[in-house]
Design an enzyme around this catalytic site. Structure first.
Site, PDB file in Angstrom:
ATOM      1  N   HIS A 154       0.825  -1.071   0.157  1.00 50.64           N
ATOM      2  CA  HIS A 154       0.017  -0.028  -0.125  1.00 50.64           C
ATOM      3  C   HIS A 154       0.922   1.240  -0.092  1.00 50.64           C
ATOM      4  O   HIS A 154       1.089   2.268   1.145  1.00 50.64           O
ATOM      5  CB  HIS A 154      -1.045  -0.150   1.180  1.00 50.64           C
ATOM      6  CG  HIS A 154      -2.023   0.949   1.423  1.00 50.64           C
ATOM      7  ND1 HIS A 154      -1.993   2.130   1.215  1.00 50.64           N
ATOM      8  CD2 HIS A 154      -3.458   0.797   1.573  1.00 50.64           C
ATOM      9  CE1 HIS A 154      -3.015   2.688   1.532  1.00 50.64           C
ATOM     10  NE2 HIS A 154      -4.054   1.765   1.652  1.00 50.64           N
ATOM     11  N   ASP A 197     -10.612   6.554  -5.201  1.00 51.99           N
ATOM     12  CA  ASP A 197     -10.332   5.164  -4.486  1.00 51.99           C
ATOM     13  C   ASP A 197     -10.859   4.082  -5.525  1.00 51.99           C
ATOM     14  O   ASP A 197     -11.820   3.843  -5.574  1.00 51.99           O
ATOM     15  CB  ASP A 197     -11.035   4.985  -3.120  1.00 51.99           C
ATOM     16  CG  ASP A 197     -10.549   3.854  -2.216  1.00 51.99           C
ATOM     17  OD1 ASP A 197      -9.897   2.996  -2.771  1.00 51.99           O
ATOM     18  OD2 ASP A 197     -10.877   3.852  -1.183  1.00 51.99           O
ATOM     19  N   GLU A 254      -0.797   1.086  -5.319  1.00 56.25           N
ATOM     20  CA  GLU A 254      -0.729   0.009  -4.484  1.00 56.25           C
ATOM     21  C   GLU A 254      -0.618  -1.096  -5.423  1.00 56.25           C
ATOM     22  O   GLU A 254      -1.439  -1.322  -6.235  1.00 56.25           O
ATOM     23  CB  GLU A 254      -1.890  -0.070  -3.515  1.00 56.25           C
ATOM     24  CG  GLU A 254      -2.093   1.042  -2.839  1.00 56.25           C
ATOM     25  CD  GLU A 254      -3.363   1.145  -1.924  1.00 56.25           C
ATOM     26  OE1 GLU A 254      -3.886  -0.108  -1.574  1.00 56.25           O
ATOM     27  OE2 GLU A 254      -3.940   2.253  -1.849  1.00 56.25           O
TER      28      GLU A 254
END
Ligand code: TA6
Length: 296
Positions: A154, A197, A254
């Site tokens: 991450h 996101d 990520e």
């Protein structure tokens, strides 16, 4: 030089310095929280208000999300799994040459992990600190049952300003929008003017993070999903260990095995997730002495 350090509160980390770069890795989570090439700004963002405390995840650097990415259906279990909160073993450190240091960390199942996740496993993280940063997370299934994992390195990249950031290499890729839970298709490069996101799928090629003064090339292996995240203004105000303006200074890209890219690992088999981060030299005005985190 490889030095084992301990803060007064008992929080332990390994510090690496060689002629190419320096780095810091906490034993909790095998969490790399600082990497900078000699004379350059840090590659990774680290919150100024992050805790370095046993039992709390560091905000920034490279948290390891494992054996699940995101929420678990059982809400009593920690978001992004337990690996980032567990105490890892520093298995070995090797100064390969004056510009390359290799570190190995291990985490294995115990009574506590078996209560949260009912499988026997061995996790091995290899980090290579040189003029580029390489991380490889290996999952070994030590159980006699098959298991499935989702996971991510991450990575919080430090950026000059989020408005100056462009991510290349994701054009036409399908993604799951984790804000709406809809499947979408990326059109063009990724830029930021709101919360993002997303879990991109079918990503096989290099991704480039273009910032004002540097270009970071991210090459993943054993992964075809990439998560892109910036919390923007409102979510940042609700996040733990983040100042209100933190969203301006980082982007997470990520290297993952998430959602459709979760991996099934058979008994005694191994899956390897690897990321190699290379970047162009900054312009001379961007060169500076790297800032050590104040709390470590
Ligand atoms: O990878 C993106 C994400 O799953 C976001 O949804 C986000 O809130 C986050 O990671 C950070 O999670 P954390 O548990 O570290 O606060």
């Amino acid at each position: 030089m490889i030095t084992h350090k301990k803060l007064p509160n008992g929080f332990e980390y390994i510090e690496i310095k060689n002629r190419a770069a320096e780095a810091k890795i906490a034993l909790q989570g095998a969490h790399l929280f600082h990497y900078a090439r000699v004379g350059e700004k840090p590659l990774l963002w680290l919150s100024e208000v992050s805790d370095f405390e046993v039992g709390k995840a560091i905000r920034g650097g490279v948290p390891l999300c494992w054996p699940w990415f995101g929420f678990n259906e059982d809400k009593s279990l920690p978001q992004h799994g337990f690996a980032r909160l567990s105490l890892w073993e520093f298995a070995s450190g090797d100064e390969v040459d004056d510009k390359t240091t290799t570190l190995n960390f291990k985490l294995s199942y115990d009574e506590k992990t078996l209560k949260m996740w009912h499988y026997k496993f061995l996790l091995e993280l290899k980090i290579i600190i040189s003029d580029k940063l390489t991380m490889e997370l290996k999952t070994v299934n030590l159980d006699d049952k098959i298991f499935k994992i989702s996971q991510a390195l991450h990575t919080y990249f430090s950026v000059s300003h989020i408005s100056d950031v462009t991510i290349k290499g994701l054009d036409k890729k399908p993604y799951l929008d984790a804000l709406t839970w809809k499947n979408e298709l990326q059109k063009g490069d990724v830029t930021f003017d709101q919360e993002i996101d997303r879990v991109y799928q079918k990503v096989e090629d290099e991704i480039v993070l273009k910032d004002k003064n540097r270009e970071i090339h991210i090459k993943n292996q054993g992964s075809s999903s990439v998560v892109v995240w910036n919390p923007w203004i409102e979510k940042t105000s609700r996040m733990s260990a983040m100042r209100d303006d933190a969203y301006k200074h980082f982007v997470c890209i990520e290297s993952a095995n998430a959602f459709d890219d979760a991996r099934v690992i058979k008994s005694l088999e191994t899956h390897s997730l690897k990321a190699c981060l290379l970047y162009t030299s900054p312009s001379p005005r961007d060169r500076t002495r790297s800032r050590m985190p104040s709390s470590a």
